[in-house]
Design a protein around this motif. Structure first.
Motif, PDB file in Angstrom:
ATOM      1  N   LEU A  77       0.905  -1.308  -0.003  1.00  0.00           N
ATOM      2  CA  LEU A  77       0.024  -0.060   0.009  1.00  0.00           C
ATOM      3  C   LEU A  77       1.043   1.197   0.003  1.00  0.00           C
ATOM      4  O   LEU A  77       1.795   1.359   0.602  1.00  0.00           O
ATOM      5  CB  LEU A  77      -0.836   0.022   1.278  1.00  0.00           C
ATOM      6  CG  LEU A  77      -1.875  -1.122   1.444  1.00  0.00           C
ATOM      7  CD1 LEU A  77      -2.651  -0.840   2.797  1.00  0.00           C
ATOM      8  CD2 LEU A  77      -2.805  -1.338   0.392  1.00  0.00           C
ATOM      9  N   VAL A  78       0.511   2.106  -0.825  1.00  0.00           N
ATOM     10  CA  VAL A  78       1.331   3.405  -0.971  1.00  0.00           C
ATOM     11  C   VAL A  78       0.230   4.552  -0.995  1.00  0.00           C
ATOM     12  O   VAL A  78      -0.699   4.479  -1.879  1.00  0.00           O
ATOM     13  CB  VAL A  78       2.165   3.600  -2.331  1.00  0.00           C
ATOM     14  CG1 VAL A  78       2.852   4.912  -2.458  1.00  0.00           C
ATOM     15  CG2 VAL A  78       2.821   2.505  -2.638  1.00  0.00           C
ATOM     16  N   LEU A  79       0.653   5.545  -0.005  1.00  0.00           N
ATOM     17  CA  LEU A  79      -0.184   6.788  -0.008  1.00  0.00           C
ATOM     18  C   LEU A  79       0.280   7.698  -1.092  1.00  0.00           C
ATOM     19  O   LEU A  79       1.581   8.016  -0.854  1.00  0.00           O
ATOM     20  CB  LEU A  79      -0.177   7.254   1.492  1.00  0.00           C
ATOM     21  CG  LEU A  79      -0.996   8.832   1.674  1.00  0.00           C
ATOM     22  CD1 LEU A  79      -2.437   8.341   1.658  1.00  0.00           C
ATOM     23  CD2 LEU A  79      -0.557   9.423   2.944  1.00  0.00           C
ATOM     24  N   VAL A 105       3.931   8.743  -0.023  1.00  0.00           N
ATOM     25  CA  VAL A 105       4.553   9.737  -1.115  1.00  0.00           C
ATOM     26  C   VAL A 105       3.600  11.139  -0.843  1.00  0.00           C
ATOM     27  O   VAL A 105       2.555  11.159  -1.335  1.00  0.00           O
ATOM     28  CB  VAL A 105       4.393   9.231  -2.609  1.00  0.00           C
ATOM     29  CG1 VAL A 105       4.825  10.084  -3.390  1.00  0.00           C
ATOM     30  CG2 VAL A 105       5.241   8.104  -2.454  1.00  0.00           C
ATOM     31  N   ILE A 106       4.405  11.984  -0.544  1.00  0.00           N
ATOM     32  CA  ILE A 106       3.502  13.234  -0.134  1.00  0.00           C
ATOM     33  C   ILE A 106       4.157  14.556  -0.961  1.00  0.00           C
ATOM     34  O   ILE A 106       5.302  14.588  -1.170  1.00  0.00           O
ATOM     35  CB  ILE A 106       3.690  13.666   1.233  1.00  0.00           C
ATOM     36  CG1 ILE A 106       3.487  12.479   2.191  1.00  0.00           C
ATOM     37  CG2 ILE A 106       3.034  14.909   1.532  1.00  0.00           C
ATOM     38  CD1 ILE A 106       2.101  11.631   2.181  1.00  0.00           C
ATOM     39  N   SER A 107       3.149  15.298  -1.678  1.00  0.00           N
ATOM     40  CA  SER A 107       3.521  16.433  -2.598  1.00  0.00           C
ATOM     41  C   SER A 107       4.786  17.129  -1.934  1.00  0.00           C
ATOM     42  O   SER A 107       5.559  17.785  -2.617  1.00  0.00           O
ATOM     43  CB  SER A 107       2.517  17.253  -3.139  1.00  0.00           C
ATOM     44  OG  SER A 107       1.871  17.569  -2.076  1.00  0.00           O
ATOM     45  N   GLU A 108       4.425  17.390  -0.575  1.00  0.00           N
ATOM     46  CA  GLU A 108       5.547  18.469   0.194  1.00  0.00           C
ATOM     47  C   GLU A 108       7.063  17.956  -0.128  1.00  0.00           C
ATOM     48  O   GLU A 108       7.715  18.583  -0.147  1.00  0.00           O
ATOM     49  CB  GLU A 108       5.070  18.439   1.450  1.00  0.00           C
ATOM     50  CG  GLU A 108       6.042  19.512   2.238  1.00  0.00           C
ATOM     51  CD  GLU A 108       5.573  19.693   3.688  1.00  0.00           C
ATOM     52  OE1 GLU A 108       5.254  20.987   4.083  1.00  0.00           O
ATOM     53  OE2 GLU A 108       5.337  18.527   4.495  1.00  0.00           O
ATOM     54  N   ASP A 109       7.015  16.626  -0.019  1.00  0.00           N
ATOM     55  CA  ASP A 109       8.413  16.030   0.104  1.00  0.00           C
ATOM     56  C   ASP A 109       8.907  15.863  -1.626  1.00  0.00           C
ATOM     57  O   ASP A 109      10.100  15.977  -1.546  1.00  0.00           O
ATOM     58  CB  ASP A 109       8.410  14.586   0.632  1.00  0.00           C
ATOM     59  CG  ASP A 109       7.819  14.642   2.032  1.00  0.00           C
ATOM     60  OD1 ASP A 109       8.178  15.370   2.621  1.00  0.00           O
ATOM     61  OD2 ASP A 109       7.237  13.522   2.699  1.00  0.00           O
ATOM     62  N   VAL A 110       7.965  15.515  -2.452  1.00  0.00           N
ATOM     63  CA  VAL A 110       8.318  15.544  -3.794  1.00  0.00           C
ATOM     64  C   VAL A 110       8.609  16.527  -4.456  1.00  0.00           C
ATOM     65  O   VAL A 110       9.373  16.492  -5.381  1.00  0.00           O
ATOM     66  CB  VAL A 110       7.257  14.589  -4.483  1.00  0.00           C
ATOM     67  CG1 VAL A 110       7.551  14.363  -5.990  1.00  0.00           C
ATOM     68  CG2 VAL A 110       7.227  13.090  -3.761  1.00  0.00           C
ATOM     69  N   GLY A 111       8.202  17.863  -4.115  1.00  0.00           N
ATOM     70  CA  GLY A 111       7.880  18.919  -4.759  1.00  0.00           C
ATOM     71  C   GLY A 111       7.131  19.029  -6.107  1.00  0.00           C
ATOM     72  O   GLY A 111       7.457  19.813  -6.885  1.00  0.00           O
ATOM     73  N   ALA A 117       4.100  13.419 -13.267  1.00  0.00           N
ATOM     74  CA  ALA A 117       4.326  12.033 -13.169  1.00  0.00           C
ATOM     75  C   ALA A 117       5.527  11.656 -11.881  1.00  0.00           C
ATOM     76  O   ALA A 117       5.606  10.542 -11.804  1.00  0.00           O
ATOM     77  CB  ALA A 117       5.514  11.553 -14.405  1.00  0.00           C
ATOM     78  N   ARG A 118       6.031  12.814 -11.426  1.00  0.00           N
ATOM     79  CA  ARG A 118       7.195  12.495 -10.303  1.00  0.00           C
ATOM     80  C   ARG A 118       6.346  11.960  -9.183  1.00  0.00           C
ATOM     81  O   ARG A 118       7.010  10.935  -8.494  1.00  0.00           O
ATOM     82  CB  ARG A 118       7.797  13.754  -9.991  1.00  0.00           C
ATOM     83  CG  ARG A 118       8.921  14.211 -11.010  1.00  0.00           C
ATOM     84  CD  ARG A 118       9.489  15.569 -10.641  1.00  0.00           C
ATOM     85  NE  ARG A 118       8.242  16.977 -10.906  1.00  0.00           N
ATOM     86  CZ  ARG A 118       8.557  18.052 -10.717  1.00  0.00           C
ATOM     87  NH1 ARG A 118       9.666  18.216 -10.159  1.00  0.00           N
ATOM     88  NH2 ARG A 118       7.672  18.793 -10.981  1.00  0.00           N
ATOM     89  N   MET A 119       5.127  11.981  -9.002  1.00  0.00           N
ATOM     90  CA  MET A 119       4.355  11.774  -7.869  1.00  0.00           C
ATOM     91  C   MET A 119       4.436  10.071  -7.846  1.00  0.00           C
ATOM     92  O   MET A 119       4.558   9.307  -7.015  1.00  0.00           O
ATOM     93  CB  MET A 119       3.045  12.335  -7.639  1.00  0.00           C
ATOM     94  CG  MET A 119       3.162  13.740  -7.189  1.00  0.00           C
ATOM     95  SD  MET A 119       3.610  13.990  -5.586  1.00  0.00           S
ATOM     96  CE  MET A 119       2.090  13.079  -4.623  1.00  0.00           C
ATOM     97  N   LEU A 124       5.991   4.315  -6.920  1.00  0.00           N
ATOM     98  CA  LEU A 124       6.582   3.117  -7.760  1.00  0.00           C
ATOM     99  C   LEU A 124       7.845   2.581  -7.075  1.00  0.00           C
ATOM    100  O   LEU A 124       8.219   1.749  -6.727  1.00  0.00           O
ATOM    101  CB  LEU A 124       6.571   2.921  -9.289  1.00  0.00           C
ATOM    102  CG  LEU A 124       5.158   3.170  -9.819  1.00  0.00           C
ATOM    103  CD1 LEU A 124       5.233   3.346 -11.562  1.00  0.00           C
ATOM    104  CD2 LEU A 124       4.204   1.844  -9.544  1.00  0.00           C
ATOM    105  N   ALA A 125       8.962   3.567  -7.317  1.00  0.00           N
ATOM    106  CA  ALA A 125       9.966   3.291  -7.048  1.00  0.00           C
ATOM    107  C   ALA A 125      10.135   3.048  -5.148  1.00  0.00           C
ATOM    108  O   ALA A 125      11.241   2.270  -4.769  1.00  0.00           O
ATOM    109  CB  ALA A 125      11.052   4.491  -7.197  1.00  0.00           C
ATOM    110  N   ALA A 126       9.193   3.913  -4.186  1.00  0.00           N
ATOM    111  CA  ALA A 126       9.516   3.526  -3.080  1.00  0.00           C
ATOM    112  C   ALA A 126       9.192   2.062  -2.535  1.00  0.00           C
ATOM    113  O   ALA A 126       9.710   1.677  -1.339  1.00  0.00           O
ATOM    114  CB  ALA A 126       8.222   4.241  -2.211  1.00  0.00           C
ATOM    115  N   ILE A 127       8.568   1.194  -3.330  1.00  0.00           N
ATOM    116  CA  ILE A 127       8.378  -0.169  -3.389  1.00  0.00           C
ATOM    117  C   ILE A 127       9.020  -1.020  -4.231  1.00  0.00           C
ATOM    118  O   ILE A 127       8.867  -2.316  -4.477  1.00  0.00           O
ATOM    119  CB  ILE A 127       6.895  -0.421  -3.183  1.00  0.00           C
ATOM    120  CG1 ILE A 127       6.009  -0.059  -4.218  1.00  0.00           C
ATOM    121  CG2 ILE A 127       6.238   0.220  -1.656  1.00  0.00           C
ATOM    122  CD1 ILE A 127       4.648  -0.556  -4.282  1.00  0.00           C
TER     123      ILE A 127
END
Length: 212
Positions: A77-79, A105-111, A117-119, A124-127
């Motif tokens: 599961l990925v938020l 995966v939070i927009s504040e962290d990703v920017g 597509a970065r989100m 995907l990469a996180a798991i």
């Protein structure tokens, strides 16, 4: 074997055979979930004064059970959510759901904000997955222009959560057209169960669209 004993044994034999058959089927590699009006009722959210940080809010009926069911079934599961990280720590933490996610995966962290597509690449990469695995992942969200459009662009199966009426249910074009639609969180495990047998074909052709 006497008929009475055979008749009594049939239900267990059938369940065991179905379990054996299902064990050989491909499974979704990840379930990506939005938060607002997908898990948490946005109308109940209380923000910190002078801030965009949400302090608390109520879950949509059935949301907790849905997350626990997916976790028990072994899905990663990925938020995937837009907003300050602390909002989701507060909202999901108060209901005991934050720790059930394998990645956040939070927009504040990703920017970046969905549908960027970065989100989705980050999720995907996180798991340990890549875009090559997108076809066997799903994204569930309430926002056609963010959740659905972003998932569609990467080939992730998109599922529109139609529980809330705060945002439109009408896509502006094909990029916002969801693959499937559910009315409440409890519908998701049932839908996934019906879709997984199709995964063996999806790598070769698009997942059949839902009929609305």
């Amino acid at each position: 074997m006497p008929w009475a004993d055979l008749r009594a044994a049939i239900p267990d034999r059938v369940r065991a055979e179905l379990a054996r058959l299902r064990a050989g089927l491909p499974r979704f590699g990840a379930i990506l979930l939005d938060c607002g009006d997908t898990l948490v009722d946005e109308r109940t959210e209380i923000k910190q004064p002078g801030s965009e940080v949400v302090l608390r809010g109520d879950l949509i009926p059935g949301a907790a059970g849905m997350v626990h069911t997916l976790k028990a079934l072994g899905y990663p599961l990925v938020l995937v959510a837009d907003g300050p990280r602390q909002s989701f720590v507060n909202l999901l933490g108060q209901h005991g759901l934050w720790e059930l996610f394998d990645a956040h995966v939070i927009s504040e962290d990703v920017g970046a904000l969905k549908p960027d597509a970065r989100m989705f690449d980050t999720a995907l990469a996180a798991i340990g997955l890549t875009r090559a695995d997108a076809w066997r992942c799903v994204m569930v969200g309430n926002n056609l222009s963010r959740d659905i459009k972003g998932a569609n662009a990467l080939g992730i199966t998109s599922i529109f959560m139609a529980w809330s009426t705060l945002r439109t249910h009408e896509p502006i074009d094909e990029t916002e057209q969801p693959d499937f639609r559910i009315e409440a969180p409890g519908d998701l495990p049932v839908l996934l169960d019906s879709l997984e047998p199709l995964l063996r074909f999806k790598g070769r052709s698009p997942m059949p669209k839902a009929v609305s």
